[in-house]
Scaffold this motif. Structure first.
Motif, PDB file in Angstrom:
ATOM      1  N   LEU A   1       8.495   1.413 -14.619  1.00  0.00           N
ATOM      2  CA  LEU A   1       7.026   1.132 -14.175  1.00  0.00           C
ATOM      3  C   LEU A   1       6.952   1.731 -12.920  1.00  0.00           C
ATOM      4  CD1 LEU A   1       6.501  -2.546 -14.811  1.00  0.00           C
ATOM      5  CD2 LEU A   1       5.887  -0.794 -16.479  1.00  0.00           C
ATOM      6  N   ALA A   2       5.855   2.759 -12.872  1.00  0.00           N
ATOM      7  CA  ALA A   2       5.338   3.343 -11.528  1.00  0.00           C
ATOM      8  C   ALA A   2       3.979   2.483 -11.141  1.00  0.00           C
ATOM      9  CB  ALA A   2       4.804   4.780 -11.948  1.00  0.00           C
ATOM     10  N   ILE A   3       4.207   2.086  -9.903  1.00  0.00           N
ATOM     11  CA  ILE A   3       3.236   1.188  -9.274  1.00  0.00           C
ATOM     12  C   ILE A   3       2.501   1.681  -7.873  1.00  0.00           C
ATOM     13  CG2 ILE A   3       2.874  -1.245  -8.152  1.00  0.00           C
ATOM     14  CD1 ILE A   3       5.379  -2.157  -9.806  1.00  0.00           C
ATOM     15  N   GLN A   4       1.244   2.082  -8.037  1.00  0.00           N
ATOM     16  CA  GLN A   4       0.412   2.220  -6.850  1.00  0.00           C
ATOM     17  C   GLN A   4      -0.114   1.215  -6.160  1.00  0.00           C
ATOM     18  OE1 GLN A   4       0.429   5.581  -4.951  1.00  0.00           O
ATOM     19  NE2 GLN A   4      -0.505   3.638  -3.673  1.00  0.00           N
ATOM     20  N   GLY A   5       0.760   0.579  -5.304  1.00  0.00           N
ATOM     21  CA  GLY A   5       0.091  -0.799  -4.707  1.00  0.00           C
ATOM     22  C   GLY A   5      -1.282  -0.599  -3.972  1.00  0.00           C
ATOM     23  N   GLY A   6      -1.764  -1.799  -3.669  1.00  0.00           N
ATOM     24  CA  GLY A   6      -2.776  -1.753  -2.992  1.00  0.00           C
ATOM     25  C   GLY A   6      -3.803  -3.128  -2.940  1.00  0.00           C
TER      26      GLY A   6
ATOM     27  N   ARG B   1       0.800  -1.129   0.065  1.00  0.00           N
ATOM     28  CA  ARG B   1      -0.015  -0.152  -0.021  1.00  0.00           C
ATOM     29  C   ARG B   1       0.873   1.392  -0.020  1.00  0.00           C
ATOM     30  NH1 ARG B   1      -5.829  -1.636   2.807  1.00  0.00           N
ATOM     31  NH2 ARG B   1      -5.950  -3.530   1.831  1.00  0.00           N
ATOM     32  N   PHE B   2       1.730   1.356  -0.941  1.00  0.00           N
ATOM     33  CA  PHE B   2       2.573   2.516  -1.372  1.00  0.00           C
ATOM     34  C   PHE B   2       2.910   2.729  -2.567  1.00  0.00           C
ATOM     35  CE2 PHE B   2       5.650  -0.579   0.661  1.00  0.00           C
ATOM     36  CZ  PHE B   2       6.201  -0.984  -0.384  1.00  0.00           C
ATOM     37  N   PHE B   3       3.559   3.998  -3.188  1.00  0.00           N
ATOM     38  CA  PHE B   3       3.971   4.176  -4.298  1.00  0.00           C
ATOM     39  C   PHE B   3       5.507   3.615  -4.564  1.00  0.00           C
ATOM     40  CE2 PHE B   3       6.006   6.983  -7.377  1.00  0.00           C
ATOM     41  CZ  PHE B   3       5.164   6.877  -8.540  1.00  0.00           C
ATOM     42  N   SER B   4       5.869   3.182  -5.740  1.00  0.00           N
ATOM     43  CA  SER B   4       7.111   2.792  -5.906  1.00  0.00           C
ATOM     44  C   SER B   4       7.584   2.743  -7.663  1.00  0.00           C
ATOM     45  CB  SER B   4       7.479   1.263  -5.475  1.00  0.00           C
ATOM     46  OG  SER B   4       6.657   0.390  -6.160  1.00  0.00           O
ATOM     47  N   VAL B   5       8.726   2.920  -7.947  1.00  0.00           N
ATOM     48  CA  VAL B   5       9.085   2.873  -9.087  1.00  0.00           C
ATOM     49  C   VAL B   5      10.188   1.882  -9.454  1.00  0.00           C
ATOM     50  CG1 VAL B   5       9.762   4.350 -11.389  1.00  0.00           C
ATOM     51  CG2 VAL B   5       8.326   5.467  -9.506  1.00  0.00           C
TER      52      VAL B   5
END
Length: 428
Positions: free
Chosen positions: A148-153, A107-111
């Protein structure tokens, strides 16, 4: 640049570095586990170092122990932290694709990014199914390339049919499925490396496999102790060299003998290679010692079903086929065009320089075996597997071979040239 010549004799006993595929998976699972895990015999290559670096950026602590042990202090399913900067995967497609599955459930943002070679490789094969699971992912060129930009959840389990057999895509989805709601089901069109399924079952995770169908329910990963066996793909270069050279006997100890990885060994045996295998243990992977001696080889058909189990060894098989007797043709390997280089084009063009009777096909190669190789200047480009395959070719060619691009062996097998010299090879 390195100079290679055919030695008069190749004899000795080797231990190759830890299996790269198992090293990646072991590290990631240890990072997701709750508590302290112990890993021994990890691959020393740069690809596995990329996975370690990414996990450290996510807050996973790693402490070197004695005798090559690495202690990993796992953070549990929800314990990873948002990274402060971009996660650089170097040249490692395994790192990028597997970590995409892990990050999609956080549940956070990563690249994720990588070097120029990795940024050119296809990522849609993981982006598409992860989006079906509910992940939010964006990338270059229509979301098909790194970064790749990933907004997890929150993810949900899905039923997904792999369009092509891919252990990386399969593992990405299984890692995501560990934290998804409901069951994740994957259908493979053909068998691929099953290290992930073996590790999950060994750890007691709720995975079921029936033929091409894999089912997984969400679960927590327990801490564990793992000894990584020797990498078969690394051993394969010395198996080929021992069979091709006229005066050779080479023993490789403690190597992984997983049947989904050893198609090259089975093909080599069908070609007439004098090989002796001694099985040492079975869990979580079959491991044994292998002895190879000088052999008279004859080309044999290779089926499409065998290709996934020897995808990394196909450039090496091209070298072997050019020196075995009879015609040869290999098809169904178009996947090699989107690896660290276009491996089909690279190996065919360089072997042609050495005098081999081989031609490139859209998805493979064909030719006439038994034409002696001659030493010339060859270039592996930025590809570790091409570099090692050409080093084998140079070690059985007449005259000196000048190999450029040799430094790329550090990606998977930095000890390669040292071990070659250890058994009598000439590499200066």
């Amino acid at each position: 640049m390195i100079r290679i010549a055919k030695p008069p004799r190749l004899h000795g006993t080797l231990t190759v570095p830890g299996d790269k595929s198992i090293s990646h998976r072991g590290l990631i699972l240890a990072g997701l586990a709750s508590g302290r895990s112990s890993l021994r015999g990890l691959s020393s290559g740069k690809d596995v170092a990329s996975t370690q670096r990414v996990l450290r950026q996510l807050g996973v602590e790693m402490i070197p122990g004695r005798g090559g042990e690495l202690l990993v202090l796992g953070k549990g399913a929800a314990g990873l932290k948002e990274p402060e900067s971009v996660l650089h995967c170097g040249n490692s497609g395994t790192t990028a694709r597997l970590m995409a599955g892990v990050l999609a459930r956080q549940r956070f943002f990563s690249v994720l990014t990588g070097d120029a070679s990795l940024r050119a490789r296809p990522m849609a094969r993981v982006v598409k199914p992860l989006r079906e699971m509910g992940a939010r992912i964006w990338g270059r060129q229509g979301d098909t390339k790194l970064p790749l930009a990933i907004q997890g959840g929150r993810l949900r389990g899905i039923r997904y049919e792999l369009p092509v057999a891919s252990a990386q895509v399969k593992t990405c989805l299984l890692l995501a499925g560990l934290g998804a709601e409901g069951e994740t089901e994957i259908l493979e069109p053909a068998p691929s490396r099953d290290h992930t399924e073996r590790l999950f079952s060994w750890l007691g995770l709720p995975l079921q496999k029936e033929g091409p169908r894999i089912r997984l329910r969400p679960a927590e990963v327990p801490a564990f102790q793992l000894e990584v066996p020797g990498d078969f793909s690394s051993a394969a270069y010395f198996l080929a060299l021992g069979a091709l050279h006229g005066n050779a006997q080479i023993e490789i100890r403690g190597v992984n003998l997983n049947p989904t990885r050893t198609a090259f060994l089975r093909v080599l045996e069908r070609m007439g290679a004098r090989v002796q295998v001694s099985l040492l243990r079975q869990e979580p992977e079959p491991v044994g010692d292998v002895v190879v001696q000088s052999s008279r080889l004859r080309n044999v058909p290779v089926s499409l079903e065998e290709i996934p189990g020897m995808i990394d060894e196909i450039p090496l098989l091209a070298v072997v086929a050019t020196q075995a007797q009879g015609t040869f043709e290999l098809r169904g390997a178009a996947e090699l065009r989107v690896k660290e280089s276009d491996r089909l084009h690279a190996i065919v063009t360089q072997l042609q320089k050495m005098g081999a009777a081989i031609e490139e096909l859209p998805d493979g190669f064909r030719g006439e075996g038994g034409v002696p190789l001659r030493g010339v200047a060859v270039n592996a480009g930025p590809d570790h597997r091409i570099a090692m395959a050409l080093a084998v070719a140079g070690s059985v060619a007449e005259g000196e071979t000048i190999l450029r691009g040799e430094r790329w062996v550090a990606i998977s097998f930095p000890e390669f040239f040292d071990l070659l010299r250890q058994i009598g090879g000439t590499a200066q």
